[in-house]
Design a protein around this motif. Sequence first.
Motif, PDB file in Angstrom:
ATOM      1  N   SER A 298       0.813  -1.218   0.000  1.00 23.30           N
ATOM      2  CA  SER A 298       0.000   0.000   0.000  1.00 23.30           C
ATOM      3  C   SER A 298       0.846   1.267   0.000  1.00 23.30           C
ATOM      4  CB  SER A 298      -0.940   0.013   1.207  1.00 23.30           C
ATOM      5  OG  SER A 298      -0.212  -0.042   2.413  1.00 23.30           O
TER       6      SER A 298
ATOM      7  N   LYS B 287       2.616   3.626  -3.943  1.00 25.24           N
ATOM      8  CA  LYS B 287       2.194   4.876  -4.587  1.00 25.24           C
ATOM      9  C   LYS B 287       2.483   6.098  -3.717  1.00 25.24           C
ATOM     10  CE  LYS B 287      -2.582   4.475  -2.908  1.00 25.24           C
ATOM     11  NZ  LYS B 287      -2.319   3.289  -2.078  1.00 25.24           N
ATOM     12  N   THR B 288       2.658   5.906  -2.403  1.00 24.09           N
ATOM     13  CA  THR B 288       2.853   7.053  -1.515  1.00 24.09           C
ATOM     14  C   THR B 288       4.310   7.286  -1.127  1.00 24.09           C
ATOM     15  OG1 THR B 288       2.406   5.667   0.432  1.00 24.09           O
ATOM     16  CG2 THR B 288       0.546   6.841  -0.539  1.00 24.09           C
TER      17      THR B 288
ATOM     18  N   GLN C  76      -3.765  12.713   4.791  1.00 28.01           N
ATOM     19  CA  GLN C  76      -3.925  11.265   4.917  1.00 28.01           C
ATOM     20  C   GLN C  76      -4.753  10.882   6.139  1.00 28.01           C
ATOM     21  OE1 GLN C  76      -0.295   9.093   5.743  1.00 28.01           O
ATOM     22  NE2 GLN C  76       0.428  10.659   7.169  1.00 28.01           N
TER      23      GLN C  76
ATOM     24  N   ARG D 248     -10.096   9.785   0.512  1.00 27.48           N
ATOM     25  CA  ARG D 248      -9.049   8.866   0.047  1.00 27.48           C
ATOM     26  C   ARG D 248      -8.550   9.297  -1.332  1.00 27.48           C
ATOM     27  NH1 ARG D 248      -8.165   4.079   2.347  1.00 27.48           N
ATOM     28  NH2 ARG D 248     -10.233   4.145   3.295  1.00 27.48           N
ATOM     29  N   ALA D 249      -9.472   9.673  -2.206  1.00 31.77           N
ATOM     30  CA  ALA D 249      -9.098  10.143  -3.539  1.00 31.77           C
ATOM     31  C   ALA D 249      -8.330  11.461  -3.453  1.00 31.77           C
ATOM     32  CB  ALA D 249     -10.346  10.311  -4.405  1.00 31.77           C
TER      33      ALA D 249
ATOM     34  N   ARG E 222      -4.780  10.737  -2.715  1.00 31.50           N
ATOM     35  CA  ARG E 222      -4.046  10.280  -3.903  1.00 31.50           C
ATOM     36  C   ARG E 222      -3.634  11.474  -4.758  1.00 31.50           C
ATOM     37  NH1 ARG E 222      -8.468   6.363  -4.576  1.00 31.50           N
ATOM     38  NH2 ARG E 222      -7.929   4.450  -3.468  1.00 31.50           N
TER      39      ARG E 222
ATOM     40  N   ASN F  95      -0.622  13.112  -3.282  1.00 29.83           N
ATOM     41  CA  ASN F  95       0.615  12.419  -3.646  1.00 29.83           C
ATOM     42  C   ASN F  95       1.053  12.774  -5.063  1.00 29.83           C
ATOM     43  OD1 ASN F  95       1.596  10.263  -1.547  1.00 29.83           O
ATOM     44  ND2 ASN F  95      -0.633  10.185  -1.465  1.00 29.83           N
TER      45      ASN F  95
END
Length: 330
Positions: A51, A54-55, A232, A307-308, A311, A314
């Motif tokens: 997980s 991507k971060t 986050q 949550r989106a 993203r 990031n």
Amino acid sequence: MISPTAHIFRKKLIRKPPFWAPSSTSAGSTSYASSPSISYRIYSIWLFTFSDIKTIIAPSFAFGFFTAYISPSFDIHPAPTWQELIQRAPLMLLWSWINLLPFAIDNQRRPESIAEDTLNKPWRTLPAKRMTPQQAFNLMLVFYPLAILTSLQIGGLRQCIGLVVLGIWYNNFGGADASWITRNFINGCGFVCHISAPLEVALGGQQVASNESTIKWLLIIGTVVFTTVQTQDMYDQAGDCLHGRKSLPLVVGDGPARWSIAVPMTFWCIFCPWYWSSSPITWTLVVSLGLTVAGRSLALRSVSQDRATFRLWNLWMVCLYALPLTRVVY
């Protein structure tokens, strides 16, 4: 002791895994694999960090690659060639992953973390019962020295030691739970370590901490993270409440926490392109994306929407990492 408020959040925490999450046919099982194969063990280890690709891993690689490519702009000489960058790319990814792994294991191995992941990330190694907590602890003890030895060989040793200290503070001495200020500070320092080490690996082990222009940019990035990383925490208020963490939205309230994201995001999305004298196209991209994150933080407040938004945050950070490139193009 779990706060009474936690029970209000408990149902909200339960969600289906996203389409990109690994399958977890063993999640919720009552027994551990008796004789796991080598591939089973490797995949179990991989799930600890899945997980964070991507971060942490992908953005850190992007920073190291972009910055090494235009290293003369930071008064770093000699600059690596394209061939050298491509050859060192696997080592950059290796550094990021092997230094992230022991931290992730330590963060996920505790009973409260397993309980939380059982609800929102049941495919992870421990809630899926692919490994016992004691086995995870033993694995962590193996990979911390491996991370140090790897960093000693390919570069980024000081950042590695820094992450060990930050990780122990975060996971074992209340750094993640006791105060949102401490939590954000550790995150900011951790980001700086994670992005600067792949840069050193890309430069063939050349240290960058003594370079003034590089230090200034890293300090800016660290401050950006410190003031906006609570993005986050917005979608995980349920889990943080169950965990007893004093994250920013749980301390000051959901509304004020959203303004604490929107205001600094608005500032940084203007300041950073200005700092690099960026081209109009770059200004438009960074400002538009930054204001999108700020606007979404205020207007879109469901768990899936938050949550989106994280993203997009990031993605915006990766755009910041690429800003020095505009000095070459402009």
